[in-house]
Design a protein around this motif. Structure first.
Motif, short mmCIF file in Angstrom:
data_model
loop_
_atom_site.label_atom_id
_atom_site.label_comp_id
_atom_site.label_asym_id
_atom_site.label_seq_id
_atom_site.Cartn_x
_atom_site.Cartn_y
_atom_site.Cartn_z
N PHE A 267 13.51 -3.46 -107.29
CA PHE A 267 13.02 -5.15 -106.43
C PHE A 267 12.58 -6.27 -107.78
O PHE A 267 11.87 -5.72 -108.60
CB PHE A 267 11.73 -4.12 -105.62
N ASP A 268 13.33 -6.91 -107.22
CA ASP A 268 12.89 -8.13 -108.32
C ASP A 268 12.53 -8.95 -107.48
O ASP A 268 13.24 -10.32 -106.68
CB ASP A 268 14.43 -8.82 -108.77
N VAL A 269 11.42 -9.36 -107.42
CA VAL A 269 10.19 -10.39 -106.50
C VAL A 269 9.97 -11.43 -107.08
O VAL A 269 9.55 -11.62 -107.75
CB VAL A 269 9.47 -9.53 -106.24
N ARG B 234 4.78 -9.06 -97.18
CA ARG B 234 5.42 -9.16 -98.31
C ARG B 234 6.31 -10.44 -97.89
O ARG B 234 6.65 -11.45 -98.93
CB ARG B 234 6.16 -8.32 -98.19
N GLU B 235 6.53 -10.10 -96.42
CA GLU B 235 8.40 -11.29 -96.59
C GLU B 235 7.97 -12.79 -96.13
O GLU B 235 8.52 -13.34 -96.73
CB GLU B 235 8.81 -11.13 -95.38
N LYS C 32 4.99 -5.12 -94.42
CA LYS C 32 6.73 -5.81 -95.02
C LYS C 32 6.51 -7.08 -94.32
O LYS C 32 7.17 -7.81 -95.54
CB LYS C 32 7.47 -4.59 -94.76
N VAL D 70 14.34 2.24 -106.31
CA VAL D 70 14.74 1.28 -105.69
C VAL D 70 14.42 0.49 -106.93
O VAL D 70 12.79 0.49 -107.49
CB VAL D 70 14.03 1.37 -104.47
N GLY E 197 13.06 -12.01 -102.19
CA GLY E 197 13.32 -10.74 -103.38
C GLY E 197 14.59 -10.65 -103.17
O GLY E 197 14.93 -11.05 -102.02
N ARG E 198 15.29 -9.48 -104.20
CA ARG E 198 16.47 -8.46 -104.35
C ARG E 198 15.93 -7.11 -104.43
O ARG E 198 15.36 -6.93 -105.16
CB ARG E 198 17.36 -9.44 -105.23
N MET E 199 16.89 -6.31 -103.16
CA MET E 199 16.05 -5.04 -103.45
C MET E 199 17.99 -4.33 -103.61
O MET E 199 18.46 -4.50 -102.82
CB MET E 199 15.30 -4.62 -102.47
N TYR F 94 10.53 2.64 -95.47
CA TYR F 94 10.78 1.37 -95.30
C TYR F 94 10.96 0.98 -94.00
O TYR F 94 10.60 0.19 -93.39
CB TYR F 94 12.14 1.46 -96.11
#
Length: 110
Positions: free
Chosen positions: A18-20, A92-93, A89, A16, A98-100, A80
């Motif tokens: 993830f760009d956050v 985090r949101e 989660k 996975v 981000g993009r995952m 997840y």
């Protein structure tokens, strides 16, 4: 596949990416401290968590890259979508965007 190989070895690992973008660093740190044990309990592990990167082609400029490894896509999806991650989660949101994406790795020897 030999009898010594597991099903996970036959299909490869699941990764996975993830760009956050982090909007609240203090709360995100709290999230990171809580998520690691739950992630590891689900069979996952961090391969990359932030750090310097180099763009070699294109115009993608990630903010913070995270690369996770799981034994399978099913293990990732159970984590997840599971109850252990649900509360984390939502935090985090609240504190990041981000993009995952997920991708199946190659089986060993391929």
């Amino acid at each position: 596949m030999t009898s010594a190989q597991s099903d996970d070895d036959a299909t490869g690992r699941y990764y996975v990416i993830f760009d956050v973008d982090i909007h609240d660093v203090a709360r995100y740190r709290t999230y990171m401290e809580r998520v690691r044990p739950a992630l590891e309990d689900a069979g996952g592990r961090y391969l990359v968590r932030g750090g310097d990167f180099t763009v070699y082609e294109g115009d993608w400029t990630p903010s913070r890259l995270v690369l996770l490894e799981f034994p399978s896509q099913e293990a990732w999806e159970s984590f997840y979508g599971g109850p252990a991650y649900a509360e984390m989660k939502s935090v985090r949101e609240e504190v990041s965007t981000g993009r995952m994406v997920g991708v199946e790795g190659l089986a060993p020897g391929r």
